[in-house]
Design a protein around this motif. Sequence first.
Motif, mmCIF file in Angstrom:
data_model
loop_
_atom_site.group_PDB
_atom_site.id
_atom_site.type_symbol
_atom_site.label_atom_id
_atom_site.label_comp_id
_atom_site.label_asym_id
_atom_site.label_seq_id
_atom_site.Cartn_x
_atom_site.Cartn_y
_atom_site.Cartn_z
ATOM 1 N N MET A 114 0.688 -1.226 -0.061
ATOM 2 C CA MET A 114 0.120 0.001 -0.034
ATOM 3 C C MET A 114 0.729 1.082 -0.053
ATOM 4 O O MET A 114 1.686 1.384 0.727
ATOM 5 C CB MET A 114 -0.862 -0.036 1.372
ATOM 6 N N SER A 115 0.624 2.299 -0.850
ATOM 7 C CA SER A 115 1.373 3.367 -1.031
ATOM 8 C C SER A 115 1.019 4.331 0.206
ATOM 9 O O SER A 115 0.138 3.926 0.979
ATOM 10 C CB SER A 115 0.930 3.993 -2.460
ATOM 11 N N SER A 116 1.901 5.315 0.463
ATOM 12 C CA SER A 116 1.695 6.086 1.583
ATOM 13 C C SER A 116 0.475 6.874 1.305
ATOM 14 O O SER A 116 -0.144 7.356 2.277
ATOM 15 C CB SER A 116 3.075 6.970 1.533
ATOM 16 N N THR A 117 0.100 7.364 0.130
ATOM 17 C CA THR A 117 -0.966 8.023 -0.302
ATOM 18 C C THR A 117 -2.344 7.243 0.089
ATOM 19 O O THR A 117 -3.193 7.704 0.734
ATOM 20 C CB THR A 117 -1.124 8.517 -1.797
ATOM 21 N N ASP A 118 -2.195 5.920 -0.220
ATOM 22 C CA ASP A 118 -3.393 5.122 -0.013
ATOM 23 C C ASP A 118 -3.730 4.904 1.488
ATOM 24 O O ASP A 118 -4.563 4.896 2.086
ATOM 25 C CB ASP A 118 -3.310 3.709 -0.545
ATOM 26 N N SER A 119 -2.254 4.928 2.170
ATOM 27 C CA SER A 119 -2.335 4.673 3.740
ATOM 28 C C SER A 119 -2.949 5.930 4.404
ATOM 29 O O SER A 119 -3.758 5.901 5.377
ATOM 30 C CB SER A 119 -0.934 4.548 4.042
ATOM 31 N N SER A 120 -2.404 7.245 3.806
ATOM 32 C CA SER A 120 -3.094 8.564 4.520
ATOM 33 C C SER A 120 -4.552 8.503 4.204
ATOM 34 O O SER A 120 -5.268 8.954 5.048
ATOM 35 C CB SER A 120 -2.331 9.368 3.715
ATOM 36 N N GLN A 121 -4.961 8.108 2.962
ATOM 37 C CA GLN A 121 -6.290 8.138 2.639
ATOM 38 C C GLN A 121 -7.277 7.290 3.525
ATOM 39 O O GLN A 121 -8.341 7.568 4.062
ATOM 40 C CB GLN A 121 -6.715 7.857 1.152
ATOM 41 N N LEU A 122 -6.470 6.232 4.013
ATOM 42 C CA LEU A 122 -7.599 5.074 4.924
ATOM 43 C C LEU A 122 -7.246 5.595 6.289
ATOM 44 O O LEU A 122 -8.583 5.390 7.131
ATOM 45 C CB LEU A 122 -6.523 3.709 4.799
ATOM 46 N N GLN A 123 -6.334 6.276 6.664
ATOM 47 C CA GLN A 123 -6.162 6.778 7.962
ATOM 48 C C GLN A 123 -7.350 7.779 8.168
ATOM 49 O O GLN A 123 -8.034 7.952 9.141
ATOM 50 C CB GLN A 123 -4.887 7.249 8.426
ATOM 51 N N GLN A 124 -7.438 8.966 7.188
ATOM 52 C CA GLN A 124 -8.463 9.789 7.264
ATOM 53 C C GLN A 124 -9.759 9.312 7.122
ATOM 54 O O GLN A 124 -10.594 10.094 7.991
ATOM 55 C CB GLN A 124 -8.103 10.766 6.008
ATOM 56 N N GLN A 125 -10.149 8.192 6.353
ATOM 57 C CA GLN A 125 -11.291 7.702 6.220
ATOM 58 C C GLN A 125 -11.686 6.896 7.852
ATOM 59 O O GLN A 125 -12.902 7.200 8.223
ATOM 60 C CB GLN A 125 -11.267 6.476 5.294
ATOM 61 N N GLN A 126 -10.943 6.397 8.244
ATOM 62 C CA GLN A 126 -11.109 5.528 9.560
ATOM 63 C C GLN A 126 -11.367 6.866 10.811
ATOM 64 O O GLN A 126 -12.353 6.724 11.783
ATOM 65 C CB GLN A 126 -9.725 4.981 9.972
ATOM 66 N N GLN A 127 -10.567 7.831 10.530
ATOM 67 C CA GLN A 127 -10.768 9.007 11.821
ATOM 68 C C GLN A 127 -12.161 9.617 11.441
ATOM 69 O O GLN A 127 -12.853 9.846 12.303
ATOM 70 C CB GLN A 127 -9.698 10.182 11.630
ATOM 71 N N GLN A 128 -12.594 10.044 10.126
ATOM 72 C CA GLN A 128 -13.950 10.473 9.986
ATOM 73 C C GLN A 128 -14.833 9.510 10.405
ATOM 74 O O GLN A 128 -16.021 9.943 10.917
ATOM 75 C CB GLN A 128 -14.147 10.556 8.460
ATOM 76 N N LEU A 129 -14.591 8.207 10.164
ATOM 77 C CA LEU A 129 -15.918 7.322 10.790
ATOM 78 C C LEU A 129 -15.697 7.307 12.439
ATOM 79 O O LEU A 129 -16.827 7.389 13.243
ATOM 80 C CB LEU A 129 -15.647 5.984 10.296
ATOM 81 N N ALA A 130 -14.668 7.239 12.881
ATOM 82 C CA ALA A 130 -14.574 7.480 14.510
ATOM 83 C C ALA A 130 -15.342 8.809 14.902
ATOM 84 O O ALA A 130 -15.968 8.954 15.897
ATOM 85 C CB ALA A 130 -13.131 7.365 14.865
ATOM 86 N N GLU A 131 -15.047 9.807 14.361
ATOM 87 C CA GLU A 131 -15.592 11.020 14.721
ATOM 88 C C GLU A 131 -16.971 11.134 14.556
ATOM 89 O O GLU A 131 -17.768 11.633 15.475
ATOM 90 C CB GLU A 131 -15.047 12.298 13.912
ATOM 91 N N TRP A 132 -17.555 10.527 13.666
ATOM 92 C CA TRP A 132 -18.933 10.292 13.305
ATOM 93 C C TRP A 132 -19.736 9.427 14.486
ATOM 94 O O TRP A 132 -20.569 9.834 14.971
ATOM 95 C CB TRP A 132 -19.350 9.741 12.129
ATOM 96 N N LYS A 133 -19.016 8.395 14.833
ATOM 97 C CA LYS A 133 -19.266 7.402 15.904
ATOM 98 C C LYS A 133 -19.247 8.046 17.432
ATOM 99 O O LYS A 133 -20.446 7.964 17.981
ATOM 100 C CB LYS A 133 -18.367 6.199 16.002
ATOM 101 N N LEU A 134 -18.477 9.009 17.644
ATOM 102 C CA LEU A 134 -18.192 9.725 18.952
ATOM 103 C C LEU A 134 -19.395 10.892 18.877
ATOM 104 O O LEU A 134 -20.142 11.104 19.873
ATOM 105 C CB LEU A 134 -16.929 10.337 18.973
#
Length: 452
Positions: free
Chosen positions: A1-21
């Motif tokens: 996984m490229s660094s760009t894909d990894s950054s996008q995945l982390q951003q997606q996971q954080q958005q979902l975590a913020e929504w759940k909170l």
Amino acid sequence: MSSTDSSQLQQQQQQLAEWKLQRLIKSLEEVRGGGTSVITLIVSCKDQLTRTSAKIAEELSVASNIKSRQRLKLYKKTPPNGLIILCGEVGDDTTSRGKERKLLVDFEPFKPVQRSFYVCNSAFHLDPLRELLTSHERYGFVVTEGNGCLIAEVQGNVKKTLFRLTASLPNKHRRGGQSALRFDRLRAESRLALVKKVAEAAGEVFLQKDATVSVKGLVVAGCGDLKNELKARLDPKLQNVIIKMVDTAYGGEAGLDQACDLAADALAGVRLVEERRAIGSLLEAATREDGAIRHAVFGTQEVTAALRLGACGRVIVWEGTELEAVTRRHAETGEEKVDIVAPRVAPVVQTERDGGGNGGGGGWEELQRVPLIEWLDREVAAKGGELTLVSDRTPEGLQLVRGLGGLGALLRFGVQAEVLESFEESKEDGGDGGQERETRGGEEGDDGDDFF
């Protein structure tokens, strides 16, 4: 996984975590318990669980009631980002005595907690949780033109106007004869007065009492040389944090939006910019002329049909949607399907007319009910796509919510319009076990005990 894909995945996971909170906070705001039966426990990422457990042991009578000590024993050490435990015997504002229920929620937050917190009360203390949703990276904007200026800040996906000034600089003209020099002098004096006033206002807004800058970076925008004159008049501390100088054709709110777009490369990671960029690419794909080939879809029916086709590359959904995904199973045939429904719609018993089977008149049994965003996260990930949550705080976000149903998908490959329509028709006919439907109406159902 490229660094760009990894950054996008982390951003997606954080958005979902913020929504759940956000959803958790909203659910707990009206929850009440008797006396001090409700406990809010936050363990800092730097704190030790043994010390926290010993502190709770001092209040053993309360701890035995809400079982927080037992929950702490499940953790051998403090998680990397800390630990949050919310528990007690609770009801709500309308719950009568004797109908309280035990509630226990424990989780590791999506970013480190720096301060431990422990309080017993009749309601949960939610301010520390709200602080987790606050982005600490603030960017300042100064937009100036001949009709005045606008000073604002962007924090996460929120933009806030801090200062507004209306002015009217005299325009250049060839009239005046012998008075032309006087007119030029008056225009220069008016221009200098405006620049000084804007520079002073920027200092008052972005410099704190200890002379430190309150924003991470500053974008100076404006027409022609006016912004350059303003930069020279700004406080040296503000000059040091300027990250971009951009030319805008407008002033006010329109100029601010344009400045955000033009400074997007310097504001990488700012959620407001990322949201506008994501929705912009979706709308651009929707207007692409390619015969009957679709490159973007909108609404629950089209998006779920595209998901079944495996065509969704990026799904964009409004974070405030209240739609739910309900999994149902037919009592006779065992067929399962997913209905996209409005919140609190009671389970619907469907007959043969609704795709209910072979004439036996059997109904559909509800198996699971989850928020649409949670269901999309699971389904999109299974298809190898990306889920992006957006707000309605931008013009593009507002357009998505009000005009396009709050849900859209950018397709990874073009799909014939008739193919999408055939999948939608198969859903309505009940022909596939993985079908999705949008249901409206019905009576209000019971929330149940687990409202998280």
